[in-house]
Design a protein around this motif. Structure first.
Motif, mmCIF file in Angstrom:
data_model
loop_
_atom_site.group_PDB
_atom_site.id
_atom_site.type_symbol
_atom_site.label_atom_id
_atom_site.label_comp_id
_atom_site.label_asym_id
_atom_site.label_seq_id
_atom_site.Cartn_x
_atom_site.Cartn_y
_atom_site.Cartn_z
ATOM 1 N N LYS A 101 0.801 -1.225 0.000
ATOM 2 C CA LYS A 101 0.000 0.000 0.000
ATOM 3 C C LYS A 101 0.835 1.277 0.000
ATOM 4 O O LYS A 101 1.560 1.561 0.949
ATOM 5 N N GLU C 151 -4.946 3.595 -6.757
ATOM 6 C CA GLU C 151 -5.620 2.785 -7.784
ATOM 7 C C GLU C 151 -4.868 1.491 -8.042
ATOM 8 O O GLU C 151 -5.443 0.417 -8.139
ATOM 9 N N ASP C 153 -2.976 -0.086 -5.969
ATOM 10 C CA ASP C 153 -3.132 -0.992 -4.828
ATOM 11 C C ASP C 153 -4.511 -1.650 -4.830
ATOM 12 O O ASP C 153 -4.632 -2.824 -4.492
ATOM 13 N N SER C 154 -5.547 -0.884 -5.192
ATOM 14 C CA SER C 154 -6.881 -1.503 -5.165
ATOM 15 C C SER C 154 -7.009 -2.549 -6.272
ATOM 16 O O SER C 154 -7.703 -3.539 -6.129
#
Lengths: 171, 319, 157, 360
Positions: A101, C151, C153-154
């Motif tokens: 992340k 974006e 990462d999603s």
């Protein structure tokens, strides 16, 4: 015969070179702590060497940042054959928690760059676990070390869960 | 028979064994002083064999014949010098007038080996290390040579066996010329590049100095060169200052019997190990100096006292 | 505590000859003072003269239309002063304070790397924290870059 | 004389962490230094933006493996300020206890490393042996040797039992005795003094201008210590003075750190004596109201600074971390210029550099 002697010598004198691939310092301090009077790796013949040219085992920590990437390949190539790699710390084994992340400058652990023979997860792993990993790496070369290993496992319960062997990857 | 002497005992093979043992002894003593357990007895042997079996990397811009042969020269020079230091008797068969000078000369060759290797290594640490080897050479070499000169002046001979005979008749030179003895130890520390004079290959500054780029066989030879030099230096100082094979009372008692060489041999080995022990204690107790501090220290605390020592010997001798 | 935050604000407003746009208190003993970007060097020099001798750091953040720069100062006693200024995101240029405040050198280079703010007159500009092979013109702490990574990462789960 | 440029790092035995210094030397004298950071740049500030506050605290703790408690503590204090939370008194004292134990461990670690830099391995081994005492205490209190995970937003995660407190008192007594010995060695051993006295001098004016912090600044007679200047946690109730030295060289930094170790032992003992009863944690809401805040903490290396801006969600809008090592680099460059090449490692080590802090 000569191979046997050479193998014996390698097991008895694994010199390590420590390489920090962008870790937070904790694993590195614990590696040095393993050389100190309390753990004293020199009794297994392990010496910390400054130059990768003189090392047999590269102890790598950290998730490998983009900036250090080329350097670790170079250090790996500088080390003379036969050589082994131990990845220390959870970031060294998987890149977590830094990669993923939101991150833009880290890779996913040491094995995304160079082949790894032994993983030592933990954040950071205890010096015992690092000692154990190096011993276990050597015991894959020398079955006789199994006794030492068993003794070690008895003295620190649960230590065998602290280390994971790597897939044999072609260099 | 001479071939046996040269190659096996007390020549090359024995020298290697003794050197490896001395290295183990040194590492063990240092480890114990540092509150650690230390390595097992076979450690130096395993290290050497392992290094010999490892890949030998030569950097592509190095001068290959040069870097391949130079470490051999160093080891050979040290091994040759070992032939001239008496191991068990004062009537040494290789002895000749001036052998002390030859040993001194041969023992400087390792420093030049390092200079050459550093010169041919493309590594910047190598070049800095080379500069330091040369600078340091000026610091310790003069007092070391003068320190060995002092007993030679007293005994009026350049022959090691004559010095031994002199000590048999009088006292050991460590008692007659104590300053020279201490200076010689300090000079030996500089020669062997040990703490506090390990400046040419100070690990935290310039990695391994001239040796940084050399792997496998060459590094093994360099390490052997240093450990054999330790032994030769220790035996040399034991012979010149501690009477070599001579032990008070014992030597006289066993003179002429079959055990005399054995007693002499044990005496030499123990004295040499004592010197190595002193070196280990110095290594454990001190901090590395800086190169400029080292040269200044050597001039004030080695060269100056040894000149006074020599002056004293000359004056006492002429009276 | 030597003086209260209100006293400090009052003193600043009286002593500083230039323009002060806004003041507010943050936390226990921090004062945020907004000044125009053109006067930032003068204001930083003024703060150092007034006893806030230590530049703690410079924070840069992308607010969308503008990039906000916060120069955090502290002295030997509370309160601390933060000089706040804003510059346009399309043309992120501001005078470097390094010639007058040497302590700023690393902080300015870092903001240049991460946010692309050009500090004019910096004596030793150059890349500091980003990798050598990092593409030019991509600044990882800009909002659009943060959005792009979110974006990515999603997509990866 | 010919100039020679050589690198220290990224992979160098003097540095346990990768960082690159290009040192240009004339003979044995340094004429120019160039620092290239970024080898440990793990994009933590960006990673915080994609994580909620609890996860953010976890990642921030991993900025540094030596002063990890300080990072998680400062982060927690900043968020508590945004949440307007009042932390229980017992938690405040416990945070101070762990912070000071961490300072002891960090300063002992530094003393060992400094001894190693100048080739004094025996002192290195001894100091690190005794450092294990404080490591054991930390492990007993928090469950881990490093990365304690002790502070949480709203208090601390673990409590201190009376048995633990007794063990702490015992351990601190051992440490005090050993530190006394190291103080003697570090200030009287002549060959060690030769290498640290007058080396890497930083004048008071330089220290102020270049923004040095922590023991580096205090050794140059700048009495700046965030614990006493901007007291936080339980520090307002503990009355101590910043320790300074006017030597300004590596020896001064050594003395300041050794004396601070004593001070930390004193503080730990006082905390153990005065530890109030009560809760150790209050509940914190996951959503943080909009706003911005600043938190300062004194890490073993100097002041740690956090700026956090919240946009009302469970994720921060900006987290800025300023670590003491980054603040000390300009001063280090000033110390290095004109020094001997052989002194470069000890000068760099004398600020107790933490590259993972510097790069984040």
């Amino acid at each position: 015969m000569l191979d046997k002697i050479a193998g014996w010598a390698l097991r008895k004198s694994p010199w390590v070179c420590h390489f920090n691939g962008g870790s937070c310092n904790a694993c590195d301090i614990e590696i040095v702590a393993a050389l100190m009077p309390r753990f004293d790796l020199e009794r297994f013949g392990i010496l910390l060497q400054g130059s990768p040219r003189h090392a047999d085992v590269l102890i790598c920590t950290g998730p490998i940042t983009h900036q250090i990437r080329d350097r670790i390949i170079r250090v790996y190539e500088q080390a003379p054959e036969p050589k082994f790699v131990v990845a220390v710390g959870s970031c060294g084994t998987s890149g977590r928690p830094f990669c993923g992340k939101g991150a833009y400058s880290v890779m996913e652990g040491v094995d995304s760059i160079i082949p790894v023979h032994m993983y030592v997860p933990g954040c950071p792993p205890r010096p015992d676990a690092i000692t154990y990993a190096v011993l276990k790496l050597l015991s894959t070369l020398d079955p006789k070390l199994a006794d030492v290993l068993a003794e070690f496992e008895k003295s620190i319960p649960g230590i065998e869960t602290m280390v994971q062997e790597g897939e044999p990857v072609a260099g | 028979m001479p071939l046996f002497y040269v190659l096996i005992f007390p020549g090359f093979l024995f020298l290697l064994a003794f050197a490896l043992f001395a290295e183990y002894f040194d590492r063990k003593v240092v480890a114990r002083l540092q509150n650690r357990q230390g390595p097992p007895w076979y450690q130096p042997l395993a290290d050497t064999i392992k290094l010999l079996s490892k890949e030998d990397i030569i950097t592509h811009d190095a001068d290959k014949p040069m870097v391949n042969t130079v470490p051999l020269f160093g080891l050979a020079a040290v091994a040759a010098s070992f032939l001239y230091v008496p191991m068990w008797t004062k009537d040494w068969h290789f002895s000749f007038q001036g052998d002390l000078i030859v040993v001194l000369y041969l023992l400087t060759i390792p420093a030049f080996v390092l200079v050459l290797l550093g010169w041919y290594s493309p590594n910047p640490f190598g070049s800095i290390g080379t500069g330091r080897v040369v600078t340091q050479l000026f610091g310790y070499e003069v007092p070391f040579a003068l320190a060995l000169l002092a007993p030679a002046i007293a005994a009026q001979s350049w022959r090691i066996t004559d010095l031994l005979a002199y000590q048999d008749d009088h006292y050991w030179f460590a008692l007659i010329t104590p300053i020279a003895f201490l200076v010689a130890i300090a000079g030996l520390v500089g020669k062997l590049e040990r703490v506090p004079f390990d400046i040419p290959h100070a690990e935290t500054e310039i990695v391994e100095g001239p040796m940084t780029e050399y792997t496998g066989r060459k590094y093994a030879l360099l390490k052997l060169m240093f450990s054999t030099e330790t032994v030769v230096g220790a035996v040399l100082i034991a012979a010149i200052f501690l009477g070599g094979p001579h032990l008070p009372w014992v030597t006289k008692a066993v003179a002429g019997t079959a055990v005399a060489p054995l007693v002499g041999f044990l005496a030499v080995v123990l004295k040499a190990l004592f010197i190595v022990f002193l070196l280990s204690v110095i290594k454990a107790a001190l901090t590395r100096l800086r190169i400029d501090q080292m040269v200044r220290w050597c001039l004030t605390w080695l060269t100056f006292p040894i000149l006074i020592q020599i002056l004293y010997i000359v004056i006492v001798g002429s009276m | 505590m030597a003086e209260t935050v209100e006293q400090t604000i009052e003193k600043l407003r009286q002593n500083y000859p230039g323009e002060i746009l806004e003041t507010k208190q943050v936390g226990l003993h921090e004062v945020f003072v907004t000044v125009p970007a053109t006067y930032i060097v003068a204001f930083c020099k003024f703060l150092i003269e007034q006893g806030w001798w230590h530049l703690t750091t410079i924070t840069g953040q992308d607010l969308g239309e503008s990039i906000q720069l916060l120069y955090h100062f502290n002295g030997d006693e509370p309160p601390c002063i933060t000089a706040v200024t804003e510059i346009a995101t399309d043309d992120p240029k501001i005078a470097s304070i390094t010639p007058d405040v040497p302590a700023a050198t690393m902080y300015e280079r870092e903001i240049n790397d991460l946010l692309g703010v050009v500090f004019e007159g910096h004596p030793r500009p150059g890349r500091l924290v980003l990798p050598d092979d990092w593409p030019e013109g991509v600044y990882p702490l800009r909002l659009d870059e943060i959005q792009k990574r979110a974006e990515r990462d999603s997509e990866n789960g | 004389m010919a100039k020679i440029t050589f690198p220290i790092g990224p992979q160098h035995p003097a540095l346990k962490e990768p960082e690159s210094f290009k040192i240009t030397a004339e003979g044995e004298c340094v004429v120019d230094v160039d620092i290239r950071l970024g080898y440990v740049h793990r994009s933590i500030e960006a990673a915080c933006l994609a994580r909620n506050y609890v996860q953010g605290q976890y990642v921030c703790e991993r900025i540094c493996g030596i002063c990890s408690h300080i990072h998680s503590n400062t982060f927690a204090r900043a968020v508590e300020d945004l949440l307007q939370l009042e932390v229980p008194a017992r938690a405040k004292y416990l945070r101070v206890l762990v912070a000071e134990l961490e300072r002891i461990h960090s300063h002992l670690l530094w003393l060992g490393v400094a001894a190693h830099e100048v080739g004094f391995d025996t002192l290195f081994m001894y100091v690190w042996r005794d450092r294990e005492v404080v490591q054991d205490l930390l492990e007993m209190i928090t469950g881990n040797r490093v990365h304690y995970g002790f502070t949480t937003i709203g208090g601390t995660k673990f409590d201190l039992t009376p048995q633990m407190a007794d063990k702490c008192t015992e351990g601190l007594m051992v440490l005090r005795e050993r530190t006394e010995y190291y103080k003697q060695v570090a200030t009287t051993e002549s060959s060690f003094l030769k290498r640290v006295e007058g080396v890497g001098v930083l004048t008071e004016q330089q220290a102020r201008e270049l923004g040095a912090v922590g023991p580096t600044a205090r050794a140059s007679n700048v009495p700046y210590d965030a614990r006493w200047v901007f007291p936080y946690d339980a520090y307002p109730e503990l009355d101590y003075q910043p320790i300074t030295s006017d030597l300004g060289d590596v020896l001064g930094r050594t003395i300041v750190r050794v004396l601070e170790t004593f001070q930390a032992i004193d503080i730990c003992e006082e905390v153990l004596r005065r530890l109030p009863e009560g809760d150790i944690q209050v509940r914190a809401k996951p959503r943080v109201p909009e706003g911005e805040t600043v938190a300062r903490c004194e890490a073993p290396r100097g002041e740690v600074f956090y700026y956090i801006r919240s946009n009302g969600t469970d994720k921060p809008a900006r987290v800025k971390v300023r670590t003491p090592s980054l603040a000390n680099w300009p001063a280090t460059i000033a110390m290095l210029e004109g020094a001997y090449v052989a002194d470069a490692p000890i000068i760099i080590a004398s600020i107790d550099p933490c590259m993972s802090c510097t790069d984040r």
